[in-house]
Design a protein around this motif. Structure first.
Motif, PDB file in Angstrom:
ATOM      1  N   THR A  47       6.335   5.583 -10.073  1.00 39.56           N
ATOM      2  CA  THR A  47       7.198   5.025  -9.040  1.00 39.56           C
ATOM      3  C   THR A  47       6.582   5.175  -7.647  1.00 39.56           C
ATOM      4  N   ALA A  48       5.763   6.196  -7.468  1.00 45.62           N
ATOM      5  CA  ALA A  48       5.144   6.400  -6.154  1.00 45.62           C
ATOM      6  C   ALA A  48       3.976   5.437  -5.940  1.00 45.62           C
ATOM      7  N   VAL A  49       3.143   5.234  -6.954  1.00 43.02           N
ATOM      8  CA  VAL A  49       2.032   4.297  -6.749  1.00 43.02           C
ATOM      9  C   VAL A  49       2.542   2.855  -6.703  1.00 43.02           C
ATOM     10  N   MET A  69       4.888   1.843  -5.042  1.00 43.08           N
ATOM     11  CA  MET A  69       5.211   1.561  -3.642  1.00 43.08           C
ATOM     12  C   MET A  69       4.045   0.890  -2.922  1.00 43.08           C
ATOM     13  N   VAL A  70       2.872   1.447  -3.109  1.00 36.70           N
ATOM     14  CA  VAL A  70       1.732   0.878  -2.383  1.00 36.70           C
ATOM     15  C   VAL A  70       1.306  -0.449  -3.035  1.00 36.70           C
ATOM     16  N   TRP A  71       1.460  -0.541  -4.340  1.00 42.05           N
ATOM     17  CA  TRP A  71       1.130  -1.818  -4.986  1.00 42.05           C
ATOM     18  C   TRP A  71       2.048  -2.932  -4.506  1.00 42.05           C
ATOM     19  N   ARG A  72       3.288  -2.590  -4.172  1.00 40.79           N
ATOM     20  CA  ARG A  72       4.186  -3.609  -3.610  1.00 40.79           C
ATOM     21  C   ARG A  72       3.627  -4.175  -2.323  1.00 40.79           C
ATOM     22  N   ILE A  73       3.020  -3.310  -1.525  1.00 41.27           N
ATOM     23  CA  ILE A  73       2.429  -3.777  -0.271  1.00 41.27           C
ATOM     24  C   ILE A  73       1.162  -4.582  -0.550  1.00 41.27           C
ATOM     25  N   ILE A  74       0.361  -4.096  -1.483  1.00 43.03           N
ATOM     26  CA  ILE A  74      -0.878  -4.803  -1.818  1.00 43.03           C
ATOM     27  C   ILE A  74      -0.563  -6.205  -2.342  1.00 43.03           C
ATOM     28  N   TRP A 133      -5.460   3.197   0.585  1.00 41.50           N
ATOM     29  CA  TRP A 133      -4.631   2.229   1.317  1.00 41.50           C
ATOM     30  C   TRP A 133      -3.267   2.830   1.633  1.00 41.50           C
ATOM     31  N   GLN A 134      -2.739   3.577   0.680  1.00 44.57           N
ATOM     32  CA  GLN A 134      -1.449   4.230   0.862  1.00 44.57           C
ATOM     33  C   GLN A 134      -1.507   5.225   2.027  1.00 44.57           C
ATOM     34  N   LEU A 183      12.663   7.884  -5.269  1.00 41.27           N
ATOM     35  CA  LEU A 183      11.789   6.872  -4.697  1.00 41.27           C
ATOM     36  C   LEU A 183      12.128   5.490  -5.231  1.00 41.27           C
ATOM     37  N   MET A 191       8.014   4.798   3.618  1.00 47.32           N
ATOM     38  CA  MET A 191       7.984   4.804   2.154  1.00 47.32           C
ATOM     39  C   MET A 191       6.635   5.272   1.617  1.00 47.32           C
ATOM     40  N   MET A 192       5.569   4.858   2.304  1.00 48.98           N
ATOM     41  CA  MET A 192       4.241   5.294   1.876  1.00 48.98           C
ATOM     42  C   MET A 192       4.107   6.799   2.025  1.00 48.98           C
ATOM     43  N   SER A 208       6.142   8.503  -0.724  1.00 49.61           N
ATOM     44  CA  SER A 208       5.570   8.480  -2.074  1.00 49.61           C
ATOM     45  C   SER A 208       4.308   9.335  -2.146  1.00 49.61           C
ATOM     46  N   MET A 222       3.882  12.484  -4.780  1.00 50.00           N
ATOM     47  CA  MET A 222       2.806  12.593  -5.763  1.00 50.00           C
ATOM     48  C   MET A 222       1.956  13.825  -5.538  1.00 50.00           C
TER      49      MET A 222
END
Lengths: 313, 296
Positions: A136-138, A140-145, B51-52, B250, B264-265, B268, B272
Motif C-alpha cells: 500500500t505504501a509503494v 502511493m508513489v506508483w499512483r504519481i508515476i 522518486w518517492q 495508508l 502522502m509520500m 508512506s 515502510m
C-alpha cells in the motif's frame, strides 16, 4: 483429538527411528501440551471457518443478521454474474503479465551468479527491495508515476512521441498498471529463489560444456535452464498462486472509489466488495469457494503439466 | 576478472572446485554485460523509492507540474511533520508494531512447539492432525475470512488490536517450517539428554530450540513482512482509522479527492521505513533465509 485410539501401534512412518525402539515409547501427555495450543487456534480460526464458509455459500444473509439456507442459489447467481468473468479475466491477465517476470528473473539470476561479480549483494538488495516494501505504501508513489496529467511515465512517453493514457482510470490500462507494479514487486523474489537453485548446478557441467566449445548462450540454454527447471517450476507455482490473490496493490493503486473498479476488479477484490462493502456474505462465501476451486484446478494442471518440462533427476 | 591466475587445477579438492566454477569469468566481457543489465535493472527497481523521496520533499505544485520537477526548489521537510496532522500516524504505527511483535512471538512459541511434537514425539492421531494442519496451507485466505470476521465480531473484538492480531497468532505454514527443521536434526542429542533424565520439555527447550535458530529466524522474517504489510484482514476488522495498522491506514487515505501528494509520500515512506531498514541491516540473513525456505 478424540480420534486417537490408544491401541494403535506407532507407525513406522516416524522418521529415523532406531529400529529396536519403533513401537515402544510414547510420550504421554507431553505431545498434547505441545500441539494443543496451536491446534486450538488452528481449529477455531481456520478449520471451523473453512467449514462454516462452505455452509455460508449456500445461505442468504438477512439485513438484520441471521441467514437462511437457499441451496445453490448463490452459485447459480454467481455463474450468471458477468462480474465473475470479468474479475477472472482480469486476474488471469494480471497473472500472465506477472509471469513474464520469470524468464527475466532466470536471466537476471544467471547474471547475478556470475562468479566473482562485484556488487552482487548490492544488486540483490536492489532487486529484492520492492518485495519487502509495503504494497500500500509503494502503491502511493506508483499512483504519481502513472498519473495521466503529471506522471513521469507519461512525460517519458511524450519524449518519444507517445501520448500516454490515463493509466489508473482507463479500463484495461488500469489492470496493466497494476500488473506492472506486481511484476516489479515480485521479480526480486523469483530471482533469489532461482539464484539459489543455480548454486546447485555442478560447475563441472559448465566446464564440460565449455570444453565442447559451447558459447555462453548455448551454456545458458543447454545447461542452466534445463537444470534449473525444478526451481523455475517452484517459482511458477508460488507466483501463480500469489497472483491469483491480487488485492493489496489493486486496492491501493486504484483506490476504493475509482469508477474504473467494476471493470478492473480481481477475483479477491470482487470477493471483498461483495462480502464487506455490499455485505452480501453468503454470496461472497460462494465467490471464495469458486476462487478456491480455480486456484486448485490451476495448481493441479501445473503439476500435471510439469512432467513434460521439469527435470526432476 | 582476477581469476585468470587460477587455471584448471587437476585435483578435485574443494578449492579446485571453486576455481573450476570461476573459470567462465575469464572473459572480462561477460562482467560488463552483467553490470550493465543488473545495474540498469537495479536502477529501475530502485527508481520508485528514489522518486518517492524526492516527491516527499517537494511542494504539491511541484509534484503536479506537467514537466516533472526532478529536484525541488527547496526541500520541504515540513511535509514529514504534516503527516501527523493528516492521519493518526502514531497510533497506527503503534498498532503495526504491536501487531507484528505479538504475532512473531506467538508464532515462534506455538509453531516451534507443535512443529517439534509433530516431528519427534509419538502420539495417537499425529498423522491425521498434521495432515489437517497442512491442508490449510492449500486454502486461499478468502475462504476463512468471512467466518473469522464473524468470530472476531462475536468476541466483540472488532476495532481492537486483539481482533487484528488473533487469527495470525496461529500459522500452519510456520508449523510446517519448524517441523521440517526438527526432522532434519540428529536424534543422538535427544537420546543422550533423555538418558540423563531430561523431560521432553527440557529437551525441547535446552537442546532442540537453540539448534532450530536459523529456521526460527526465517519464521520471524516471514511473519514480520506479512504482518507489517498485510492489508485485507486489518481493513475488514477495523473501521476507525485510529485502530488500523499503517497498511490499512495508508490505503484508506487514498480516497480523498484533493490529495496532498507530498504528505502522502512522506507518510508512506515513514510507514515502510522500519521494515526496509530492518531488511537492509539484515539483508543477507533475510534473503538467504527466504531463498532456503523458498516460501512466503
Amino acid at each position: 483429538m478424540t480420534t486417537g485410539s490408544t491401541i494403535r501401534p506407532a507407525r513406522a512412518k516416524a522418521p529415523r527411528l532406531n529400529p529396536g525402539r519403533a513401537a515402544a515409547r510414547r510420550d504421554g501427555f507431553w505431545p498434547w501440551l505441545f500441539v494443543l495450543p496451536l491446534l486450538g487456534g488452528i481449529g477455531l480460526f481456520y478449520l471451523w471457518p473453512i467449514i462454516q464458509t462452505f455452509y455460508f455459500s449456500f445461505t442468504e444473509w438477512g439485513v438484520f443478521g441471521g441467514n437462511t439456507f437457499t441451496g445453490l442459489d448463490n452459485y447459480v447467481r454467481l455463474f450468471a454474474d458477468s462480474q465473475l468473468y470479468s474479475a477472472l479475466g482480469n486476474t488471469l491477465l494480471y497473472t500472465a503479465i506477472v509471469l513474464t517476470g520469470i524468464p527475466i528473473a532466470v536471466y537476471l539470476a544467471s547474471l547475478l551468479n556470475t562468479p566473482g561479480l562485484r556488487f552482487a549483494s548490492f544488486y540483490r538488495v536492489l532487486f529484492f527491495l520492492p518485495y519487502v516494501a509495503m504494497p500500500t505504501a509503494v502503491a502511493m508513489v506508483w499512483r504519481i508515476i502513472f498519473n495521466g496529467d503529471f506522471g513521469i511515465l507519461n512525460y517519458v512517453l511524450s519524449l518519444v512521441g507517445i501520448d500516454g493514457p490515463y493509466w489508473t482510470s482507463t479500463p484495461g490500462f488500469a489492470m496493466l498498471a497494476v500488473a506492472i507494479v506486481g511484476l516489479w514487486s515480485s521479480l526480486g523474489f523469483s530471482m533469489i529463489i532461482l539464484a539459489a537453485g543455480l548454486k546447485n548446478i555442478p560447475p563441472e557441467l559448465y566446464e564440460a560444456a565449455e570444453l565442447d566449445g559451447a558459447t555462453p548462450w548455448r551454456r545458458f540454454t543447454s545447461v542452466t535452464v534445463p537444470l534449473l527447471t525444478p526451481s523455475i517450476f517452484f517459482v511458477l507455482i508460488i507466483t501463480t498462486i500469489s497472483s491469483f490473490q491480487l488485492f493489496d496493490l489493486l486496492y491501493a493503486l486504484l483506490g476504493s472509489s475509482n469508477p474504473v473498479l467494476p471493470k478492473s476488479m480481481s477475483l479477491v477484490y470482487f470477493f471483498y466488495s461483495q462480502g464487506f462493502v455490499s455485505n452480501d456474505k453468503g454470496y461472497a462465501a460462494a465467490i471464495a469457494m469458486v476462487i478456491f476451486l480455480i486456484i486448485g484446478v490451476v495448481t493441479v494442471l501445473q503439476f500435471r503439466f510439469q512432467k513434460r518440462w521439469v527435470n526432476n533427476d | 576478472m582476477t581469476d585468470t591466475l587460477i587455471e584448471a587445477a587437476p585435483t578435485v579438492s574443494a578449492p579446485a572446485a571453486v576455481a573450476v566454477r570461476r573459470r567462465p569469468a575469464r572473459r572480462g566481457g561477460s562482467h560488463v554485460v552483467a553490470h550493465i543489465v543488473l545495474g540498469g535493472g537495479g536502477l529501475l527497481m530502485a527508481f520508485p523509492f528514489v522518486w518517492q523521496i524526492i516527491m516527499s520533499l517537494s511542494t504539491n505544485a511541484e509534484v503536479q507540474s506537467v514537466v516533472p520537477t526532478f529536484w525541488p526548489a527547496e526541500l520541504q521537510w515540513q511535509n514529514y511533520a504534516d503527516v501527523f496532522d493528516r492521519m493518526p500516524f502514531l497510533s497506527q504505527l503503534n498498532t503495526s508494531i504491536w501487531l507484528t511483535v505479538i504475532r512473531v512471538l506467538a508464532q515462534i512459541v506455538l509453531c516451534t512447539m507443535a512443529g517439534y511434537a509433530f516431528a519427534r514425539m509419538r502420539f495417537s492421531g499425529r498423522a491425521i492432525l498434521l495432515g489437517i494442519t497442512l491442508s490449510i496451507l492449500m486454502v486461499p485466505s478468502q475462504v476463512y475470512l468471512i467466518s473469522q470476521y464473524q468470530i472476531v465480531q462475536n468476541f466483540g473484538w472488532l476495532d481492537t488490536l486483539i481482533g487484528i492480531v488473533a487469527p495470525g497468532l496461529f500459522s500452519a505454514f510456520g508449523t510446517f517450517l519448524m517441523r521440517t527443521a526438527f526432522l532434519n536434526m540428529p536424534l543422538e542429542l535427544e537420546e543422550a539428554a533423555r538418558l540423563d533424565g531430561a523431560n521432553p520439555f527440557q529437551i525441547f527447550w535446552k537442546i532442540m530450540l537453540p539448534l532450530a535458530r536459523p529456521s526460527i529466524s526465517v519464521l520471524a522474517i516471514t511473519t514480520t513482512l506479512w504482518s507489517w504489510n498485510e492489508l485485507l484482514w486489518p481493513l475488514v476488522v477495523s473501521t476507525y482509522s485510529e485502530t488500523m495498522p499503517l497498511s490499512a491506514g495508508l490505503a484508506t487515505l487514498v480516497g480523498d479527492k484533493n490529495t496532498d501528494y507530498p504528505v502522502m509520500m512522506a507518510a508512506s515512506l515513514m510507514a515502510m521505513a522500519p521494515v526496509l531498514i530492518l531488511f537492509i541491516v539484515l539483508q543477507r540473513r533475510v534473503i538467504d533465509g527466504l531463498a532456503s525456505s523458498g516460501l512466503k
